[in-house]
Design an enzyme around this catalytic site. Structure first.
Site, PDB file in Angstrom:
ATOM      1  N   HIS A 259      -1.670   3.920  -0.838  1.00 49.15           N
ATOM      2  CA  HIS A 259      -1.900   4.900  -1.906  1.00 49.15           C
ATOM      3  C   HIS A 259      -2.889   4.397  -2.948  1.00 49.15           C
ATOM      4  CE1 HIS A 259       1.133   7.749  -0.515  1.00 49.15           C
ATOM      5  NE2 HIS A 259       1.892   6.713  -0.216  1.00 49.15           N
ATOM      6  N   ASP A 330       5.148   1.740  -0.737  1.00 49.41           N
ATOM      7  CA  ASP A 330       5.614   2.717   0.248  1.00 49.41           C
ATOM      8  C   ASP A 330       4.480   3.074   1.217  1.00 49.41           C
ATOM      9  OD1 ASP A 330       4.326   3.803  -2.028  1.00 49.41           O
ATOM     10  OD2 ASP A 330       4.923   5.823  -1.414  1.00 49.41           O
ATOM     11  N   GLU A 331       4.909   3.562   2.355  1.00 56.33           N
ATOM     12  CA  GLU A 331       4.002   4.195   3.314  1.00 56.33           C
ATOM     13  C   GLU A 331       2.754   3.387   3.665  1.00 56.33           C
ATOM     14  OE1 GLU A 331       4.859   8.853   3.108  1.00 56.33           O
ATOM     15  OE2 GLU A 331       3.643   8.185   1.418  1.00 56.33           O
ATOM     16  N   ILE A 332       2.972   2.179   4.185  1.00 56.66           N
ATOM     17  CA  ILE A 332       1.848   1.447   4.769  1.00 56.66           C
ATOM     18  C   ILE A 332       1.574   2.088   6.123  1.00 56.66           C
ATOM     19  CG2 ILE A 332       0.977  -0.784   5.575  1.00 56.66           C
ATOM     20  CD1 ILE A 332       1.718  -0.885   2.663  1.00 56.66           C
TER      21      ILE A 332
END
EC number: 3.2.1.52
Lengths: 571, 571
Positions: A259, A330-332
């Site tokens: 992100h 979060d969210e690699i």
């Protein structure tokens, strides 16, 4: 004789409870833990009414604010209150005296927010609290016991109150769309009125970098949506100060290493896969470059990454006194790191994605701790299917994991691993869900309305009842439950900005506020959402009058005729 | 040589189309039927720019409004326009001349709304229309071709335009919750900007009776939510006049015989089952008294009913010049009529519910027609499973049926019976769906968020794509399709009021506006919602700037990077 008196008192008490639960317009939201008003009466708030309080930078400001409010609000309950609007011939209330035992307690997680409030039928009212922050909660309660024109106040009231959970927050994403400072302030003010105490500010993301970081000014200069869509150090000061005056912590999140597309505008060399199309033509979903459009992950192998990131972390810690620092994680998305040649070289020589994340965490977490901060990560850092670190990398005493997937089961996984957690389950607490998706040409829409839950990944829409009824410690042992610090509703801003801010948040965040403050069950252990409907209606209208454009939950007719819009009569 | 020129022109034209569809910020919404700008250029709008127009009460007002707008709006396209913002060295535009061939044509269904607009590279621009209403549509188009500061205007533009459907509306329910007049005016203004032309005003219902009817003043005095929540004759005059100045018809609905609980405050004797709990304890769903909380149906056997109702109809016809009168007639719930002793006597002597409705229609429809009105009913009057009338009761040339159930199949049933129809399918066009339900103690909520589609009977939420892609003549023959007058999105107000009005309606109503004006397919017959995303984004921001708090559809990043938030690259 004495037992007779006890019975009479009990009967009066039950009567009062009945009156309050069956449509009294005089409510406190969130409902206090104990609220005793055995003989409902009211008296005039004297035009000379004043609040006597100890000197305290932030409490004094709150006192001034509430004094103005009770003299000028003039709320008229929509449901006739069970007491006369015209006051009795009791003496007008002239004083509320505040006593605080520890004026030095800072606003931080776990601070004592309890208070007791007594408004006798004559003489001064008294608010007692251990801390200034508890006193602020009591002031809010007092303000909700004042109504009408001229202002009258409930008397013969005794309240003891304290929250069930110490962490009660709202997360707002100001990267996907920007919110002016005044909208953030209004949100913090409304939080305070709901006894919420943490504004979790997801400041940056791939879409824009609105935070002006003094030592890295290019990040905002190049990565924000424009000079009129930035938060300057002065803005931060204003917001933090406003938070303190309202008993609301401002908890900053700088999400990384995922992100971070917007960082590439200033530093393209530290961001992998920046500015690429997020889902390459012909590739599988698993091979996409980002969780959603807007690509870019910080490159964990480039020393420059840590130079920039540490400057950011340092300045954020300077700007925000809050002892928690949210570092995201979060969210690699594997495809993004794989798209970078240097990273790809590392991977093709036997390195793994999880090792990359471990390198990243080991290069940043100690620095965050050195600044005397507790770090908060999204749960992914430990629970992601593909890219995660072992628990050895995350010291339990200094790490909090915020859960958002799989409802109670991930909460259980986190606390049974010994970590403290903050609950933001997307099945219950995500305020953006069920309101369409933002993809530009998703052919699933052609199939018609019913094919996706309101067109969003986390649909359907979370109703206030869904939020109210969620038990964030469901399925946990007593010991495990102690690791649940509290919860946060979250507004991700793909499809929200200032035009819809209030209505997306309120009054649904109020539902969580009551559940986390005093629970969602009555004295008998029964779920109390049915009775909460009438109270929340009243509170919603009071919020609107206070300038917060909260959504209506029912036709006004239902609000005025409590119980008539139920499915089953008799509540 | 000539064929070479044709090929070059065609190439230029395709290039211009490409530029326009791939992210130009200069758009007109809804997209005109034909828009030719072969060589995109712009010039200054002269500070002395003026609009020359024939004298016409309403058109003159529109001219004044648009003149002010183009001089002061200064919209900056979010996506760089394909032409320079800095004008060329062409001469500034000094005049727009309007020519109208029939200045007398009244604003009514089927009126010619076509126009042609030509803005040459030098000399005056020209707007030609058959009626004042077509000229207003052209003025709106012109205004959207002006942008920047100082104002520049697209030149070398030629537009021919006309709507596919004559009836393009929004229905607003002002009974369940009240909307102040200024909110209605803002809505009508925004409708006009979207080339929508019918404000269908569902004024009254069971919850409140906000309309002050001169000959029956008690209905509002006793049945409204209060003196500050009424619409006076003067308010109606203001709204109707505002509609005329914006080319928007104001079509009143007085729903009866169902949905009339509020009438009982003034006339309890004419309303069956008023003020009862809607779903009696222990009874079956089929035996409920109302479609939702708020009971009451006019009593078709009481002569007083018609005395009051005809007074209302008469006064409404006086107040609203609109040739259509919407008489409701939806959702007759058997249990309500059965709960009335006199009606029950009729039923127990062999009478049927459908006969009761027939009596009602025969006692009111001729009166409505005698006032020179076409009557609009909800489809239920003919299609309801239980309570309905035969086609013989509904003269086809004077009756329009508005469909809301079962999508295309009910549309087909209506037009194949020979009736004209207005499409408001709840599966596609109901703006309130998927946003929770308003029942106070529905235990289905405990089961969790997923148990109901966003907690509402017509969930999930209707995304703008769902609305945009709906073909209202789907499955009809060419002849049948001619009976489809158009469509309306509908906002029922159980959970809406002024705080959320704009965001519930816009920009989703804009999606229908384009589909009904120029269609949802491109020149090749392909669905054009993907390209529409970028154009609708731009239009949404322009609406916000004009004071309409329309929802955002995407992160600003997507708006500025057209195509990057698609699922598949290349649009």
């Amino acid at each position: 004789m004495e037992s007779m008196l006890v019975i009479i008192r009990l009967a009066l008490c039950l009567l009062a409870l009945f009156q309050l639960s069956s449509g009294s317009g005089v409510n406190v939201w969130p409902k206090p833990r104990t609220f005793s008003w055995p003989n409902p009466q009211a008296t005039l708030l004297s035009p000379a009414f004043t609040i006597a309080a100890p000197n305290h930078t932030f409490l004094s400001s709150a006192v001034e604010r509430y004094l103005r409010l009770v003299h000028t609000e003039h709320h008229f309950p929509l449901v006739n209150p069970s007491v006369n609007l015209t006051p009795s011939n009791l003496p007008p209330l002239r004083t509320l005296s505040i006593v605080v035992s520890d004026l030095k307690a800072p606003l931080q997680h776990g601070v004592d927010e309890s208070y007791s409030l007594s408004i006798p039928t004559s003489g001064p009212a008294k608010l007692t609290a251990n801390t200034a922050w508890g006193a602020m909660r009591g002031l809010e309660t007092f303000s909700q016991l004042v109504w009408g024109y001229p202002s009258v106040v409930a008397v013969g009231v005794y309240v003891w109150d304290a929250p069930l959970f110490g962490h009660r927050g709202i997360m707002l994403d100001t990267s996907r769309n920007y919110y002016p400072v005044k909208d953030i302030l209004r949100t913090i003010g409304a939080m305070s009125a709901n006894k919420l105490n943490v504004f979790h500010w997801h400041i940056t993301d791939s879409h824009s970098f609105p935070l002006v970081v003094p030592s890295e000014p290019d990040l905002a200069a190049k990565g924000s949506y424009g000079p009129d869509m930035q938060y300057s150090p002065n803005d931060i000061k204003t917001i933090v100060q406003f938070g303190l005056e309202h008993g609301v912590r401002v908890l900053p999140e700088i999400d990384s290493p995922g992100h971070t597309g917007s960082w590439a505008e200033a530093y393209p060399e530290i961001v992998a896969c920046a500015n690429m199309f997020w889902w390459p033509a012909g590739s599988e979903w698993a091979d996409r470059l980002a969780s959603e459009p807007g690509t870019g992950h910080l490159n964990p192998l480039n020393p420059k990454t840590y130079q920039v990131l540490k400057n950011v972390i340092h300045d954020v810690a300077e700007l925000f006194p809050e002892p928690f620092f949210h570092a995201g994680a979060d969210e690699i998305i594997p495809g993004c790191w794989k798209a970078d040649p240097a990273i790809n070289f590392f991977l093709s020589n036997g390195g793994t994605l999880s090792q990359l994340l471990e390198i990243f965490v080991n290069s940043t977490l100690p620095y965050i701790l050195s600044l005397n901060r507790t770090v908060v990560y999204w749960e992914d850092v430990l629970l992601d299917d593909n890219v995660k670190v072992p628990t050895t990398v995350l010291p339990k005493e200094h790490t909090i994991l915020q859960t958002w997937n799989n409802g109670p089961s991930n909460t259980k996984r986190i606390v049974s691993s010994g970590y403290k957690t903050i609950v933001s389950s997307s099945d219950f607490y995500y305020l953006d869900c069920g309101h369409g998706d933002f993809l530009g040409n998703d052919s699933q829409y052609i199939a018609g309305a019913k094919s996706k839950d309101g067109g969003s990944w986390c649909g359907p829409f979370k109703t206030w009842q869904t939020i109210y009824n969620y038990d964030i410690t469901y399925g946990l042992s007593k010991e495990e439950a102690k690791l649940v610090l509290g919860g946060e509703v979250a507004l991700w801003s793909e499809q929200a900005d200032r035009t819809v801010l209030d209505a997306r948040i309120w009054p649904r965040a109020s539902a969580m506020a009551e559940t986390l403050w005093s629970g969602n069950r009555d004295e008998m252990g029964m779920r109390r959402y049915a009775g909460a409907t009438d109270r929340l209606n009243e509170w919603r209208y009071r919020m609107v009058q206070r300038g917060v454009k909260a959504e209506p939950l029912q036709p006004l007719w239902c609000v005025r005729n409590p119980g008539m819009c139920n499915t089953v009569q008799g509540f």
